[in-house]
Design an enzyme around this catalytic site. Sequence first.
Site, PDB file in Angstrom:
ATOM      1  N   ASP A  51     -51.826  29.850  17.450  1.00 20.07           N
ATOM      2  CA  ASP A  51     -52.301  29.503  16.111  1.00 20.07           C
ATOM      3  C   ASP A  51     -53.832  29.419  16.100  1.00 20.07           C
ATOM      4  O   ASP A  51     -54.434  29.143  15.047  1.00 20.07           O
ATOM      5  CB  ASP A  51     -51.634  28.230  15.570  1.00 20.07           C
ATOM      6  CG  ASP A  51     -51.905  27.012  16.422  1.00 20.07           C
ATOM      7  OD1 ASP A  51     -52.547  27.135  17.482  1.00 20.07           O
ATOM      8  OD2 ASP A  51     -51.452  25.908  16.022  1.00 20.07           O
ATOM      9  N   SER A  52     -54.463  29.728  17.241  1.00 23.84           N
ATOM     10  CA  SER A  52     -55.913  29.971  17.263  1.00 23.84           C
ATOM     11  C   SER A  52     -56.236  31.144  16.337  1.00 23.84           C
ATOM     12  O   SER A  52     -57.397  31.361  15.982  1.00 23.84           O
ATOM     13  CB  SER A  52     -56.388  30.271  18.688  1.00 23.84           C
ATOM     14  OG  SER A  52     -55.572  31.279  19.281  1.00 23.84           O
ATOM     15  N   ASP A  90     -46.749  30.539  18.740  1.00 23.98           N
ATOM     16  CA  ASP A  90     -46.963  29.123  18.434  1.00 23.98           C
ATOM     17  C   ASP A  90     -46.188  28.703  17.202  1.00 23.98           C
ATOM     18  O   ASP A  90     -46.195  29.422  16.192  1.00 23.98           O
ATOM     19  CB  ASP A  90     -48.453  28.890  18.131  1.00 23.98           C
ATOM     20  CG  ASP A  90     -49.181  28.217  19.269  1.00 23.98           C
ATOM     21  OD1 ASP A  90     -48.547  27.479  20.051  1.00 23.98           O
ATOM     22  OD2 ASP A  90     -50.403  28.430  19.376  1.00 23.98           O
ATOM     23  N   LYS A 119     -44.034  28.190  21.407  1.00 25.93           N
ATOM     24  CA  LYS A 119     -44.816  27.130  22.058  1.00 25.93           C
ATOM     25  C   LYS A 119     -44.957  25.974  21.084  1.00 25.93           C
ATOM     26  O   LYS A 119     -45.169  26.187  19.890  1.00 25.93           O
ATOM     27  CB  LYS A 119     -46.196  27.640  22.483  1.00 25.93           C
ATOM     28  CG  LYS A 119     -47.076  26.541  23.080  1.00 25.93           C
ATOM     29  CD  LYS A 119     -48.261  27.101  23.846  1.00 25.93           C
ATOM     30  CE  LYS A 119     -49.420  27.562  22.999  1.00 25.93           C
ATOM     31  NZ  LYS A 119     -49.988  26.512  22.120  1.00 25.93           N
ATOM     32  N   GLU A 121     -46.892  22.162  20.640  1.00 25.24           N
ATOM     33  CA  GLU A 121     -47.883  21.205  21.132  1.00 25.24           C
ATOM     34  C   GLU A 121     -47.290  19.797  21.125  1.00 25.24           C
ATOM     35  O   GLU A 121     -46.550  19.452  20.206  1.00 25.24           O
ATOM     36  CB  GLU A 121     -49.125  21.215  20.219  1.00 25.24           C
ATOM     37  CG  GLU A 121     -49.935  22.489  20.311  1.00 25.24           C
ATOM     38  CD  GLU A 121     -51.229  22.422  19.496  1.00 25.24           C
ATOM     39  OE1 GLU A 121     -51.626  21.333  19.035  1.00 25.24           O
ATOM     40  OE2 GLU A 121     -51.842  23.497  19.330  1.00 25.24           O
ATOM     41  N   GLU A 188     -54.291  22.234  28.553  1.00 27.59           N
ATOM     42  CA  GLU A 188     -55.567  22.630  27.918  1.00 27.59           C
ATOM     43  C   GLU A 188     -56.652  21.579  28.145  1.00 27.59           C
ATOM     44  O   GLU A 188     -56.507  20.406  27.781  1.00 27.59           O
ATOM     45  CB  GLU A 188     -55.372  22.875  26.409  1.00 27.59           C
ATOM     46  CG  GLU A 188     -56.677  23.332  25.761  1.00 27.59           C
ATOM     47  CD  GLU A 188     -56.515  24.029  24.409  1.00 27.59           C
ATOM     48  OE1 GLU A 188     -55.384  24.277  23.962  1.00 27.59           O
ATOM     49  OE2 GLU A 188     -57.567  24.339  23.806  1.00 27.59           O
TER      50      GLU A 188
HETATM   51  O1  KIV Z   1     -53.457  28.827  19.920  1.00 30.45           O
HETATM   52  C1  KIV Z   1     -53.823  29.163  21.051  1.00 30.45           C
HETATM   53  O2  KIV Z   1     -54.470  30.194  21.256  1.00 30.45           O
HETATM   54  C2  KIV Z   1     -53.482  28.290  22.160  1.00 30.45           C
HETATM   55  C3  KIV Z   1     -54.141  28.556  23.472  1.00 30.45           C
HETATM   56  C4  KIV Z   1     -55.557  28.154  23.416  1.00 30.45           C
HETATM   57  C5  KIV Z   1     -53.414  27.928  24.597  1.00 30.45           C
HETATM   58  O3  KIV Z   1     -52.715  27.395  22.005  1.00 30.45           O
END
Ligand code: KIV
Length: 272
Positions: A51-52, A90, A119, A121, A188
């Site tokens: 989600d970056s 994510d 993924k 968090e 992280e």
């Molecule tokens: O969203 C993302 O790119 C991430 C990585 C920085 C691990 O969660």
Amino acid sequence: MSAKPVSARLTIRNIQALRDAGEPIAMLTAYDHVTAGLLDQSGIDMILVGDSLGNVVLGYETTLPVTIEDMIHHAAAVCRGASRALIVTDLPFGTASDPETALRSAVTVLQRTGCQAVKIEGGATAAPTVARLVEQGIPVMGHIGLTPQAVNQLGGYYRHGKSSADAEALIAAALALQEAGAFAIVLEVLVPELAAEITRRLTIPTIGIGSGAGCSGQVLVVNDLIGLGLEPPPSFAVPKADVASVIRQAASAYVAELKGPQGKASKEPSIV
Ligand code: KIV
């Protein structure tokens, strides 16, 4: 009936085998079809549709505005581009807030994108959510330490695990996520010694970002690796290319050519 070719895509069993063999696991983010294809051709083990996306592609200040539709749109493109790497997507802010919400989100993401895993968090409190998804056959990657979706609660982006209480909580979180069935955990921006300690204590792979070399693998935001951004990358990311300069140079040359005497004089060929 014709036999279907066996898929060459890596699975979570392959990722575990890499960790067990002591071979570093290589993971990068991708948000589009072309980049995913290029990473795949480069031998990357896992691609994260992170989600970056919100920061590096969509221009948001944080990852909080990213929606599940945003993730699906980009993850589907990544899945069309990469046929070998294991693809993890994510679950964005608010879509994994409890086990049933997370299950609905993960099912939607897997069905509509073709990715293999999600993924989530969060620390020990995310363990029941991980367990629920795993029970339904959905591979889950955990993510502890600097969890950007919690930036407002954390009060900024900084290194985690400096105090012994924080370090103990992170070790407990990692063990709880492993116990819940997570196939790997992103660490992280942890104190490197703590990341190495967690890696020793777990039997599943740890994937570090800004957490030192003592993890089972590493992940980076691809834009930080290739030098494609309007802002400098975080200090732990050492760019291996300067794609921003390549784009600026090519675009400036194009503008100069078009607006120069040659460009003004030249006529577009007529379309036949
Ligand atoms: O969203 C993302 O790119 C991430 C990585 C920085 C691990 O969660």
